[in-house]
Design a protein around this motif. Structure first.
Motif, PDB file in Angstrom:
ATOM      1  N   GLN A   1       0.837  -1.199   0.000  1.00 43.36           N
ATOM      2  CA  GLN A   1       0.000   0.000   0.000  1.00 43.36           C
ATOM      3  C   GLN A   1       0.870   1.246   0.000  1.00 43.36           C
ATOM      4  O   GLN A   1       0.650   2.180  -0.775  1.00 43.36           O
ATOM      5  CB  GLN A   1      -0.913   0.012   1.224  1.00 43.36           C
ATOM      6  N   ALA A   2       1.883   1.284   0.868  1.00 51.38           N
ATOM      7  CA  ALA A   2       2.761   2.450   0.955  1.00 51.38           C
ATOM      8  C   ALA A   2       3.546   2.659  -0.334  1.00 51.38           C
ATOM      9  O   ALA A   2       3.763   3.792  -0.773  1.00 51.38           O
ATOM     10  CB  ALA A   2       3.717   2.282   2.129  1.00 51.38           C
ATOM     11  N   LEU A   3       3.951   1.563  -0.954  1.00 49.77           N
ATOM     12  CA  LEU A   3       4.738   1.654  -2.180  1.00 49.77           C
ATOM     13  C   LEU A   3       3.913   2.253  -3.319  1.00 49.77           C
ATOM     14  O   LEU A   3       4.429   3.032  -4.133  1.00 49.77           O
ATOM     15  CB  LEU A   3       5.229   0.251  -2.564  1.00 49.77           C
ATOM     16  N   LYS A   4       2.624   1.904  -3.378  1.00 47.03           N
ATOM     17  CA  LYS A   4       1.775   2.347  -4.482  1.00 47.03           C
ATOM     18  C   LYS A   4       1.007   3.623  -4.190  1.00 47.03           C
ATOM     19  O   LYS A   4       0.432   4.223  -5.107  1.00 47.03           O
ATOM     20  CB  LYS A   4       0.794   1.230  -4.845  1.00 47.03           C
ATOM     21  N   ASP A   5       0.965   4.023  -2.915  1.00 49.81           N
ATOM     22  CA  ASP A   5       0.203   5.213  -2.527  1.00 49.81           C
ATOM     23  C   ASP A   5       1.073   6.452  -2.711  1.00 49.81           C
ATOM     24  O   ASP A   5       2.092   6.608  -2.029  1.00 49.81           O
ATOM     25  CB  ASP A   5      -0.247   5.087  -1.071  1.00 49.81           C
ATOM     26  N   PRO A   6       0.718   7.362  -3.622  1.00 50.81           N
ATOM     27  CA  PRO A   6       1.558   8.550  -3.850  1.00 50.81           C
ATOM     28  C   PRO A   6       1.634   9.481  -2.645  1.00 50.81           C
ATOM     29  O   PRO A   6       2.507  10.343  -2.584  1.00 50.81           O
ATOM     30  CB  PRO A   6       0.872   9.230  -5.045  1.00 50.81           C
ATOM     31  N   GLY A   7       0.725   9.310  -1.681  1.00 49.31           N
ATOM     32  CA  GLY A   7       0.729  10.184  -0.516  1.00 49.31           C
ATOM     33  C   GLY A   7       1.657   9.738   0.592  1.00 49.31           C
ATOM     34  O   GLY A   7       1.738  10.395   1.637  1.00 49.31           O
ATOM     35  N   CYS A   8       2.368   8.612   0.409  1.00 50.67           N
ATOM     36  CA  CYS A   8       3.238   8.088   1.468  1.00 50.67           C
ATOM     37  C   CYS A   8       4.585   8.791   1.422  1.00 50.67           C
ATOM     38  O   CYS A   8       5.285   8.760   0.409  1.00 50.67           O
ATOM     39  CB  CYS A   8       3.425   6.583   1.318  1.00 50.67           C
TER      40      CYS A   8
END
Length: 414
Positions: A368-375
């Motif tokens: 999720q963190a890898l694909k989430d641009p907001g991380c």
């Protein structure tokens, strides 16, 4: 492991009172160097259900159900399935009835009921199920991290197993893999040794190793005859006249280097409080860190066995099991508690094994963190923050909470 996970809150759901490691030497390892900021209170915040998920209620599920869903669907607390509206980093989520009702209630923005635990709200926001109002917009996923987590919190491993776990997270994060299944498998098997030619020549087949292991367990230990388990990967013993009781299943991992497995198995077989024991049956499974496991019905029984084994195996070099709570001065002994034994809420743990449940959660959060641009932090760091909301103390890799009977027993209190 499928591309799905489980989540649910319930007034009845809780981990058993967890133990903590004893005689640990703190090792300073900073995850984030920024000053720690407090988590804002959620009581006055507005939430809304995310349009990124749609709820499929139990009655709307179309048969035949997949195998992974069938067991959940028969549980009385089953509330349905949250399905991603788009093909992105989100995964399907099995939810409890309480979570399903909350999702439906917040179809229109509003405050969450006081009965909903703060930890559950934060987790649902970070998982993209709910959105939280911040400023002039609604946020969810890693973009809502500052609203849900104490940003800049320092994570200091408190034990050798803690250092192993952190190394596993950092190594897996560096790979930037997009498959939760592959990541979970890598995390679970971290610190496994290679099956070198020397080991394979020493035990050319499983029967040669099995004969040696069986000889280590004397009849006087009071164990029934060994049987194969886990598709032939394990030798398993049950204690005559003793069985698993309802409730949590407490596991003591005995993790010597493979060369010292024979004396460790002999000492483990003498722990009469254990109702069962298993050991790797072939070369591949004695080279994994969790090669020898004892099972107990109570934390006090586990603590008593841990103290005795620490004396019996003094000086034995440790291998070390990641994602377990260390019980002594080295990584030789550590513990876990299987979620599958926790009663009504147990199916929402997602797996019968503590380490499998935990590594699945970590892998899902990392992807999720890898694909989430907001991380804004490394995927491994975000995953550790995220599982802390699931009741995991990422400094010890044990269920978090108040001191337990096992913790008190390990420290000699009564």
């Amino acid at each position: 492991m499928a591309n799905w996970t489980t989540f649910g809150f319930s007034s009845k759901q809780r981990w058993p009172d967890p133990p903590t490691a004893t005689r640990r030497t703190p090792v300073r390892r900073v995850v984030s160097g920024t000053p720690m900021a407090p988590v804002p209170p959620l009581s006055a915040r507005l939430f809304r259900a995310s349009a990124s998920y749609r709820l499929v209620e139990p009655g709307a599920l179309q048969p035949p159900l997949p195998t992974w869903l069938r067991a959940h669907a028969t549980h009385p607390a089953f509330g349905g399935l949250l399905v991603p509206a788009a093909d992105d980093f989100r995964v399907q989520r099995v939810v409890t009835r309480d979570t399903a009702r909350l999702f439906q209630r917040l179809a229109r923005p509003g405050r969450a009921p006081r009965s909903v635990p703060s930890r559950a709200l934060r987790a649902l926001v970070l998982d993209g199920v709910l959105e939280i109002h911040a400023g002039r917009r609604y946020l969810s996923g890693a973009a809502a991290r500052s609203c849900c987590l104490p940003v800049g919190k320092e994570t200091e491993p408190r034990s050798a197993t803690g250092m192993l776990s952190l190394a596993a997270m950092q190594d897996a994060g560096a790979l930037q893999l997009a498959s939760p299944t592959v990541l979970a498998r890598l995390l679970y098997h971290f610190n496994t040794l290679p099956a070198s030619p020397a080991w394979r020549s020493r035990y050319p087949d499983s029967l040669s190793l099995e004969r040696e292991l069986r000889r280590c367990v004397p009849r006087s230990a009071g164990l029934d005859a060994a049987v194969t388990a886990g598709k032939g990967a394990w030798l398993s013993w049950e204690r005559a006249g003793c069985s698993s009781a309802p409730g949590a299943v407490w596991k003591l991992y005995v993790s010597p280097v493979p060369d010292q497995l024979v004396p460790a198995l002999g000492a483990a077989s003498r722990q009469r409080d254990a109702f069962a024991m298993k050991v790797g049956r072939d070369v591949a499974n004695i080279l994994r860190p969790d090669k020898l496991v004892l099972y107990f019905n109570t934390p006090r029984q586990l603590a008593r066995a841990a103290r005795q084994l620490e004396r019996d195996l003094a000086g034995v070099p440790a291998h070390g099991v990641p994602f377990t709570g260390q019980t002594g001065a080295s990584a030789l002994l550590s513990w876990g508690v299987d979620p599958g034994g926790q009663g009504a809420a147990a199916p929402w743990s997602g797996d019968d094994s503590w380490r499998a449940w935990l590594t699945q959660r970590l892998a899902t959060a990392m992807v999720q963190a890898l694909k989430d641009p907001g991380c804004a932090v490394p995927s491994w760091c975000y995953a550790m923050e995220r599982v802390s909301l699931d009741g995991v103390d990422v400094r010890t890799w044990a269920p978090s909470g108040r001191a337990s009977g096992l913790s008190r027993a390990l420290h000699g209190a009564h």
